[in-house]
Design an enzyme around this catalytic site. Structure first.
Site, PDB file in Angstrom:
ATOM      1  N   PRO A 155      27.556  30.739  39.787  1.00  0.00           N
ATOM      2  CA  PRO A 155      27.678  30.625  38.331  1.00  0.00           C
ATOM      3  C   PRO A 155      26.963  29.362  37.858  1.00  0.00           C
ATOM      4  O   PRO A 155      26.491  28.568  38.678  1.00  0.00           O
ATOM      5  CB  PRO A 155      29.188  30.495  38.125  1.00  0.00           C
ATOM      6  CG  PRO A 155      29.682  29.833  39.366  1.00  0.00           C
ATOM      7  CD  PRO A 155      28.744  30.218  40.487  1.00  0.00           C
ATOM      8  N   GLY A 156      26.906  29.207  36.547  1.00  0.00           N
ATOM      9  CA  GLY A 156      26.326  27.977  35.999  1.00  0.00           C
ATOM     10  C   GLY A 156      24.918  28.173  35.463  1.00  0.00           C
ATOM     11  O   GLY A 156      24.326  27.249  34.908  1.00  0.00           O
ATOM     12  N   ASN A 202      52.102  35.002  50.136  1.00  0.00           N
ATOM     13  CA  ASN A 202      52.644  36.252  49.600  1.00  0.00           C
ATOM     14  C   ASN A 202      52.098  36.561  48.213  1.00  0.00           C
ATOM     15  O   ASN A 202      51.781  37.713  47.901  1.00  0.00           O
ATOM     16  CB  ASN A 202      54.175  36.198  49.563  1.00  0.00           C
ATOM     17  CG  ASN A 202      54.762  37.522  49.132  1.00  0.00           C
ATOM     18  OD1 ASN A 202      54.501  38.554  49.750  1.00  0.00           O
ATOM     19  ND2 ASN A 202      55.504  37.515  48.029  1.00  0.00           N
ATOM     20  N   LYS A 210      40.277  33.531  41.000  1.00  0.00           N
ATOM     21  CA  LYS A 210      40.398  32.161  41.570  1.00  0.00           C
ATOM     22  C   LYS A 210      41.801  31.914  42.100  1.00  0.00           C
ATOM     23  O   LYS A 210      42.520  31.013  41.674  1.00  0.00           O
ATOM     24  CB  LYS A 210      39.996  31.108  40.558  1.00  0.00           C
ATOM     25  CG  LYS A 210      38.516  31.124  40.264  1.00  0.00           C
ATOM     26  CD  LYS A 210      38.015  29.825  39.700  1.00  0.00           C
ATOM     27  CE  LYS A 210      36.577  29.984  39.267  1.00  0.00           C
ATOM     28  NZ  LYS A 210      36.434  30.948  38.143  1.00  0.00           N
TER      29      LYS A 210
HETATM   30  O1  C5P Z   1      29.291  31.971  30.425  1.00  0.00           O
HETATM   31  P1  C5P Z   1      28.913  31.431  31.758  1.00  0.00           P
HETATM   32  O2  C5P Z   1      27.565  31.924  32.233  1.00  0.00           O
HETATM   33  O3  C5P Z   1      29.047  29.949  31.870  1.00  0.00           O
HETATM   34  O4  C5P Z   1      30.007  32.085  32.744  1.00  0.00           O
HETATM   35  C1  C5P Z   1      30.201  31.622  34.048  1.00  0.00           C
HETATM   36  C2  C5P Z   1      31.324  32.391  34.685  1.00  0.00           C
HETATM   37  O5  C5P Z   1      31.474  31.952  36.038  1.00  0.00           O
HETATM   38  C3  C5P Z   1      32.684  32.197  34.035  1.00  0.00           C
HETATM   39  O6  C5P Z   1      33.418  33.395  34.182  1.00  0.00           O
HETATM   40  C4  C5P Z   1      33.313  31.096  34.841  1.00  0.00           C
HETATM   41  O7  C5P Z   1      34.708  31.160  34.849  1.00  0.00           O
HETATM   42  C5  C5P Z   1      32.763  31.396  36.234  1.00  0.00           C
HETATM   43  N1  C5P Z   1      32.704  30.269  37.154  1.00  0.00           N
HETATM   44  C6  C5P Z   1      32.078  29.074  36.860  1.00  0.00           C
HETATM   45  N2  C5P Z   1      32.094  28.053  37.764  1.00  0.00           N
HETATM   46  C7  C5P Z   1      32.682  28.191  38.948  1.00  0.00           C
HETATM   47  C8  C5P Z   1      33.302  29.397  39.278  1.00  0.00           C
HETATM   48  C9  C5P Z   1      33.274  30.433  38.348  1.00  0.00           C
HETATM   49  O8  C5P Z   1      31.504  28.928  35.780  1.00  0.00           O
HETATM   50  N3  C5P Z   1      32.643  27.209  39.829  1.00  0.00           N
END
Ligand code: C5P
Length: 208
Positions: A162-163, A66, A60
């Protein structure tokens, strides 16, 4: 691997991480690593995990040109398949990531899996992501309206979401709404049988 799951390997311990990578690596599209694992074990673990699966570095990135270039080049040096950057830092930082990524795929965050200020500028973030030439976008699999909106604006860009699982999202819904790949962490690695749980997600995902 021809499936739609990216495994988020958010553990600290090296042996635990490598055991999971060995057992699940060939069953997922990619393994995503984040700061917890890298802080504990160093960047070299990217190379170790890459023996079992392509690795996406969820760094992220949110910094000046740079600095994001230096970090991107390190991830590339250690063999990462992809890298995740924020988009809110603007077009110049995004271009710096894309231009230093080489063959690595660049994904930019345009909507979060929890409410954030990023939501207010999702369209602009997608526009500059396209202009910079990213490969894909990160959009939430647990917030249907946001994901649908991102899909409608994303054009040909891939979406990784994710989510799903611990944060309440449903894999079938996320894929129907336009995710190309779903990112799942805790629902797999916190379970008593990660392989079985992953197999169940794979079966569910192949129904689409
Ligand atoms: O354990 P879980 O399934 O919630 O993991 C979700 C992963 O996706 C974590 O590594 C989290 O940092 C990442 N992530 C997220 N939401 C975002 C971007 C990345 O949960 N918007």
């Amino acid at each position: 691997m021809d499936n739609k799951i990216i495994f988020a390997l958010d553990v600290y311990d090296y042996d635990t991480a490598m055991t999971l990578a060995r057992e699940l690596g060939d069953k997922v599209f990619a393994i995503k690593v984040n700061w917890p694992l890298i802080m504990e074990n160093g960047i070299k673990i990217i190379k170790d995990i890459s023996k079992y699966s392509p690795v996406i570095c969820d760094f992220k990135l949110a910094d000046v040109e740079n600095t994001v270039k230096l970090i991107t080049e390190k991830a590339k040096e250690y063999g990462a398949y992809g890298i995740i950057t924020h988009a809110f830092t603007g077009i110049n930082s995004l271009k710096a990531v894309v231009n230093s990524a080489g063959n690595m795929k660049v994904f930019s965050v345009v909507s979060m899996s929890q409410e954030s200020f990023v939501d207010e500028v999702t369209k602009q973030l997608i526009d500059i992501s396209k202009e910079a030439g990213v490969y894909g976008l990160v959009a939430p699999g647990n917030r249907p309206l946001n994901l649908k909106n991102v899909r409608s604006l994303a054009g040909n860009l891939k979406i990784i979401s994710p989510g799903v699982g611990a944060q309440g999202g449903n894999i079938t819904e996320a894929l129907l709404l336009g995710a190309d790949y779903v990112i799942i962490g805790r629902a797999i690695y916190d379970s008593t049988n990660p392989t079985n749980v992953l197999e169940e997600f794979i079966q569910e995902s192949s129904k689409n």
